[in-house]
Design an enzyme around this catalytic site. Structure first.
Site, PDB file in Angstrom:
ATOM      1  N   GLY A 100       0.844  -1.196   0.000  1.00 40.85           N
ATOM      2  CA  GLY A 100       0.000   0.000   0.000  1.00 40.85           C
ATOM      3  C   GLY A 100       0.870   1.233   0.000  1.00 40.85           C
ATOM      4  O   GLY A 100       2.057   1.170   0.328  1.00 40.85           O
ATOM      5  N   CYS A 127       5.041  -6.347   1.725  1.00 40.69           N
ATOM      6  CA  CYS A 127       5.395  -4.928   1.814  1.00 40.69           C
ATOM      7  C   CYS A 127       4.590  -4.254   2.924  1.00 40.69           C
ATOM      8  O   CYS A 127       4.765  -4.580   4.087  1.00 40.69           O
ATOM      9  CB  CYS A 127       5.220  -4.248   0.448  1.00 40.69           C
ATOM     10  SG  CYS A 127       5.996  -2.628   0.373  1.00 40.69           S
ATOM     11  N   TYR A 128       3.663  -3.346   2.580  1.00 40.34           N
ATOM     12  CA  TYR A 128       2.877  -2.690   3.634  1.00 40.34           C
ATOM     13  C   TYR A 128       2.188  -3.737   4.510  1.00 40.34           C
ATOM     14  O   TYR A 128       2.104  -3.584   5.734  1.00 40.34           O
ATOM     15  CB  TYR A 128       1.812  -1.781   2.998  1.00 40.34           C
ATOM     16  CG  TYR A 128       0.974  -1.034   4.012  1.00 40.34           C
ATOM     17  CD1 TYR A 128       1.370   0.211   4.493  1.00 40.34           C
ATOM     18  CD2 TYR A 128      -0.220  -1.585   4.496  1.00 40.34           C
ATOM     19  CE1 TYR A 128       0.606   0.886   5.435  1.00 40.34           C
ATOM     20  CE2 TYR A 128      -0.986  -0.912   5.440  1.00 40.34           C
ATOM     21  CZ  TYR A 128      -0.565   0.327   5.900  1.00 40.34           C
ATOM     22  OH  TYR A 128      -1.323   0.998   6.834  1.00 40.34           O
ATOM     23  N   HIS A 215       8.415  -7.667  -3.430  1.00 43.17           N
ATOM     24  CA  HIS A 215       7.187  -7.976  -4.185  1.00 43.17           C
ATOM     25  C   HIS A 215       7.369  -9.269  -4.995  1.00 43.17           C
ATOM     26  O   HIS A 215       8.003  -9.236  -6.048  1.00 43.17           O
ATOM     27  CB  HIS A 215       6.845  -6.811  -5.117  1.00 43.17           C
ATOM     28  CG  HIS A 215       6.364  -5.612  -4.370  1.00 43.17           C
ATOM     29  ND1 HIS A 215       5.038  -5.407  -4.065  1.00 43.17           N
ATOM     30  CD2 HIS A 215       7.038  -4.588  -3.808  1.00 43.17           C
ATOM     31  CE1 HIS A 215       4.904  -4.297  -3.362  1.00 43.17           C
ATOM     32  NE2 HIS A 215       6.113  -3.780  -3.196  1.00 43.17           N
ATOM     33  N   GLU A 217       5.198 -10.683  -6.702  1.00 45.96           N
ATOM     34  CA  GLU A 217       4.270 -10.704  -7.847  1.00 45.96           C
ATOM     35  C   GLU A 217       4.849 -10.072  -9.108  1.00 45.96           C
ATOM     36  O   GLU A 217       4.294 -10.245 -10.179  1.00 45.96           O
ATOM     37  CB  GLU A 217       2.954 -10.017  -7.467  1.00 45.96           C
ATOM     38  CG  GLU A 217       3.020  -8.507  -7.217  1.00 45.96           C
ATOM     39  CD  GLU A 217       3.448  -8.118  -5.798  1.00 45.96           C
ATOM     40  OE1 GLU A 217       4.039  -8.972  -5.100  1.00 45.96           O
ATOM     41  OE2 GLU A 217       3.233  -6.966  -5.405  1.00 45.96           O
ATOM     42  N   SER A 269     -19.725  -8.873 -30.348  1.00 48.24           N
ATOM     43  CA  SER A 269     -19.041  -7.748 -30.990  1.00 48.24           C
ATOM     44  C   SER A 269     -17.901  -8.230 -31.865  1.00 48.24           C
ATOM     45  O   SER A 269     -17.357  -7.470 -32.643  1.00 48.24           O
ATOM     46  CB  SER A 269     -18.486  -6.822 -29.909  1.00 48.24           C
ATOM     47  OG  SER A 269     -17.412  -7.460 -29.249  1.00 48.24           O
ATOM     48  N   GLY A 270     -17.521  -9.495 -31.688  1.00 48.12           N
ATOM     49  CA  GLY A 270     -16.343  -9.981 -32.391  1.00 48.12           C
ATOM     50  C   GLY A 270     -15.116  -9.944 -31.497  1.00 48.12           C
ATOM     51  O   GLY A 270     -14.076 -10.474 -31.833  1.00 48.12           O
ATOM     52  N   GLY A 271     -15.226  -9.299 -30.354  1.00 49.42           N
ATOM     53  CA  GLY A 271     -14.115  -9.257 -29.404  1.00 49.42           C
ATOM     54  C   GLY A 271     -14.098 -10.517 -28.550  1.00 49.42           C
ATOM     55  O   GLY A 271     -15.051 -11.297 -28.551  1.00 49.42           O
ATOM     56  N   VAL A 272     -13.000 -10.671 -27.814  1.00 52.11           N
ATOM     57  CA  VAL A 272     -12.828 -11.931 -27.088  1.00 52.11           C
ATOM     58  C   VAL A 272     -13.818 -12.060 -25.920  1.00 52.11           C
ATOM     59  O   VAL A 272     -14.327 -13.147 -25.655  1.00 52.11           O
ATOM     60  CB  VAL A 272     -11.354 -12.111 -26.633  1.00 52.11           C
ATOM     61  CG1 VAL A 272     -10.939 -11.034 -25.650  1.00 52.11           C
ATOM     62  CG2 VAL A 272     -11.117 -13.477 -26.023  1.00 52.11           C
ATOM     63  N   ASP A 273     -14.159 -10.969 -25.264  1.00 48.17           N
ATOM     64  CA  ASP A 273     -15.033 -11.071 -24.088  1.00 48.17           C
ATOM     65  C   ASP A 273     -16.430 -11.574 -24.471  1.00 48.17           C
ATOM     66  O   ASP A 273     -16.933 -12.544 -23.895  1.00 48.17           O
ATOM     67  CB  ASP A 273     -15.151  -9.725 -23.361  1.00 48.17           C
ATOM     68  CG  ASP A 273     -13.806  -9.198 -22.898  1.00 48.17           C
ATOM     69  OD1 ASP A 273     -12.850  -9.992 -22.890  1.00 48.17           O
ATOM     70  OD2 ASP A 273     -13.720  -8.015 -22.553  1.00 48.17           O
ATOM     71  N   SER A 274     -17.052 -10.892 -25.414  1.00 48.38           N
ATOM     72  CA  SER A 274     -18.410 -11.324 -25.758  1.00 48.38           C
ATOM     73  C   SER A 274     -18.375 -12.717 -26.391  1.00 48.38           C
ATOM     74  O   SER A 274     -19.299 -13.512 -26.198  1.00 48.38           O
ATOM     75  CB  SER A 274     -19.107 -10.316 -26.669  1.00 48.38           C
ATOM     76  OG  SER A 274     -18.449 -10.193 -27.901  1.00 48.38           O
ATOM     77  N   SER A 275     -17.303 -13.043 -27.113  1.00 44.12           N
ATOM     78  CA  SER A 275     -17.224 -14.372 -27.738  1.00 44.12           C
ATOM     79  C   SER A 275     -17.150 -15.466 -26.683  1.00 44.12           C
ATOM     80  O   SER A 275     -17.857 -16.476 -26.758  1.00 44.12           O
ATOM     81  CB  SER A 275     -15.977 -14.479 -28.620  1.00 44.12           C
ATOM     82  OG  SER A 275     -16.040 -13.551 -29.661  1.00 44.12           O
ATOM     83  N   LYS A 413      -8.619 -10.784 -17.752  1.00 49.29           N
ATOM     84  CA  LYS A 413      -8.582 -10.900 -19.214  1.00 49.29           C
ATOM     85  C   LYS A 413      -7.777 -12.115 -19.692  1.00 49.29           C
ATOM     86  O   LYS A 413      -8.187 -12.814 -20.603  1.00 49.29           O
ATOM     87  CB  LYS A 413      -7.970  -9.620 -19.792  1.00 49.29           C
ATOM     88  CG  LYS A 413      -8.021  -9.528 -21.284  1.00 49.29           C
ATOM     89  CD  LYS A 413      -9.316  -8.914 -21.710  1.00 49.29           C
ATOM     90  CE  LYS A 413      -9.367  -8.582 -23.187  1.00 49.29           C
ATOM     91  NZ  LYS A 413     -10.615  -7.881 -23.506  1.00 49.29           N
TER      92      LYS A 413
END
Ligand code: XMP
Length: 558
Positions: A100, A127-128, A215, A217, A269-275, A413
């Site tokens: 943080g 860390c924090y 960190h 990550e 829409s043709g995008g990956v999310d809606s597909s 994503k």
């Protein structure tokens, strides 16, 4: 639908997003606002183990949650103020306290609720998170004269204990702190030090409490993922079965439970999310789903056909494809101002979708491609839904009320892409670069998006994509596209003078569209692209390259 046709929605999303670049300083990012916690919970039937990450406002908090998932363990990122009961309700196998921006001594700095240490599960402070843990348990943590930002050298003390044992005695790690732990609390063992941190890692195995100053990550901590995996598996005893396969199976179950025998509508829409959202719903309830694909004539070359053939022909998903090009072009007539174009496209889109939805009698559910990052960034469920449902639920008449189905709500994503690949989505759709809802219309800059100009831009764009793919660079770029300003320039081709269009190439690298850098495409590739455009497209006689980063530029020109 996950199509996002509203510029204000897109820009609003940007403003709610923290920059995620790996800069050196943990300071500066805002603490998460106090939000109703129920809104943040993906509410899942726990098929896999879970670890909760409490967010103390660090710039890498989301990244911690993603890394945990990459280890095969489901993780949720919750604001630090949720309280021990809320964490207990999720029955996690472990709890991570994030970094943080605040000093533990700053007025208003979030203190660690001691009840979080009494849940009977291992706790890892990063860390924090480690400093707050040390302070709460009576160790010595102070603001040091010298901060430690960036790459640092970690030296194990003794055998490295349970958390670091067996790792190299010297290794590099990524630091971002000023407060420093000088002595561990009673009962703890110091496991490592770094140049500026006398205690850079500690543990109390008996009580299951662990802390690391660095960190794990970020990629600049080479053993970070190994340390996280070890903590998750050896210490927390998590099974590492969070995988694209298990995600798909779980979501399919959840969709079935929600939808029953109801009818569902999904805008593609043709995008990956809606597909991916559509495919999950189809796997769950088969032909109870109807997809609607509105071709507004502003897509890239052949993209509409690719979507239709993947869904209708390959996946056999019931699909209504609406060829609305003429309607959209009519709406765009005479418009050159960017926001006017966006508004016209957004309004027409709602109209077309509304007609199709009304024609689908009895559809009670609407699929949304809301992602987990939208949920986190908008601070909860309702805000997230507003961002993406703007034109669908919010914009549709009241008698067309839908219940939302959001199968990607718990996913980042990269997980969406992995699930897409798991479900057999063609590689082209899985890895498609982001494409704005208003499509090519906002890439005809300063002028009207006429059919002729759109076709010219589409041809130029197709050449750019083709060459970038052939060069193997498509996935490395966040976005690559062409812009067609409404100007002509003089050229000479053969023995003739020409007065043709200018095409600008825009290619950027980015992590999240908040910031972007112009991509250093090889000169030979640029030459090949320019020469193909000028030779193959009659209307084009000049090609330029945009070398503006963001900021100060934006990615799109309009
Ligand atoms: P800018 O141009 O603001 O873009 O740097 C950031 C990201 O947002 C996309 N973008 C849009 N997406 N509707 C959308 O769905 C829009 O009106 C819109 N405007 C920009 C842009 O492509 C980039 O990925």
């Amino acid at each position: 639908m996950s199509t996002d046709l509203d510029p204000s929605a897109a820009r609003a999303r940007e403003l709610t997003t923290e920059p995620g670049g790996l800069t050196t300083d943990g300071a500066g990012s805002a603490l998460p606002a106090e939000q109703p916690v129920e809104a943040l919970a993906p509410e899942r039937a726990l098929a896999t183990d879970e670890v909760v990450v409490l967010d103390y406002g660090g710039q890498y908090s989301q990244l911690i949650a993603r890394r945990v998932r990459e280890c095969g363990v489901f993780s949720e990122l919750l604001p630090h103020h949720v309280g021990a009961d809320e964490v207990r309700r999720r029955a996690p196998k472990g709890l991570i306290l994030s970094g943080g921006p605040a000093s533990v001594y700053a007025p208003g700095a979030p203190a660690l609720d001691p009840a979080l240490l009494e849940l009977g599960i291992p706790v890892l402070g990063i860390c924090y998170g480690m400093q707050a843990l040390v302070r709460a348990l009576g160790g010595d943590v102070k603001g040091a004269e010298v901060g430690e930002f960036g790459r640092s050298r970690l030296t194990l003390a003794g055998d490295g204990g349970r958390l670091l044992g067996g790792l190299p005695a010297e290794q590099s790690c990524w630091m971002s702190h000023r407060d420093t732990v000088f002595a561990p609390p009673p009962g703890f063992t110091a496991l490592a030090s770094s140049s500026e941190s006398p205690v850079a890692a500690l543990e109390d195995v008996e009580r299951g409490l662990y802390g690391i100053q660095f960190h794990p990550e970020v990629v600049h901590t080479p053993y970070g993922q190994e340390i996280l995996t070890r903590w998750l598996t050896d210490v927390c005893g998590c099974a590492t079965d969070w995988s694209p396969e298990s995600i798909a199976a779980e979501q399919i179950e959840r969709i079935r439970a929600q939808v029953g025998d109801g009818r569902v509508i999904c805008g593609l829409s043709g995008g990956v999310d809606s597909s991916v959202a559509a495919l999950l719903v189809h796997r769950a309830v088969g032909d109870q789903l109807t997809c609607v694909f509105v071709d507004h004539g502003l897509m890239r070359k052949n993209e509409g056909e690719q979507v239709i053939s993947a869904f209708r022909d390959h996946f056999k998903v019931p699909l209504v494809a609406v060829d609305a090009e003429d309607r959209f072009l009519a709406r765009l007539k005479g418009l050159s101002e960017p926001e006017a174009k966006r508004k016209a496209i957004g309004a027409e889109f709602i109209r077309v979708f509304e007609e199709e939805a009304l024609a689908l009698e009895g559809a009670a559910y609407l699929v949304q491609g809301t992602l987990y990052s939208d949920v986190i960034e908008s601070g909860g469920g309702t805000g997230a839904a507003t961002i993406k449902s703007h034109h669908n639920v919010g914009g549709l008449p009241e008698d067309l009320e839908f219940e939302l189905v959001e199968p990607l709500r718990a996913l980042f994503k990269d997980e969406v892409r992995a699930v897409g690949a798991e479900l057999g989505l063609p590689e082209r759709l899985v890895w498609r670069q982001p494409f704005p809802g208003p499509g090519l219309a906002i890439r005809i800059v300063g002028g009207e998006a006429t059919k002729e100009r759109l076709d010219t831009l589409r041809d130029a764009d197709a050449i750019l994509q083709d060459e970038i793919r052939k060069a193997g660079l498509y996935r490395e770029l966040w976005q690559s596209f062409c812009v067609l300003p409404d100007i002509r320039t003089v050229g000479v081709q053969g023995d003739e003078r020409t007065y043709g269009y200018l095409v600008a190439i825009r290619a950027v690298t980015s992590d999240d569209a908040m910031t972007a850098d112009w991509a250093r495409l090889p000169y030979d590739l640029l030459e090949q692209i320019a020469s193909r455009m000028i030779n193959e497209i009659r209307e084009v006689n000049r090609v330029v390259l945009d070398i503006t980063s963001k900021p100060p530029g934006t990615i799109e020109w309009e």
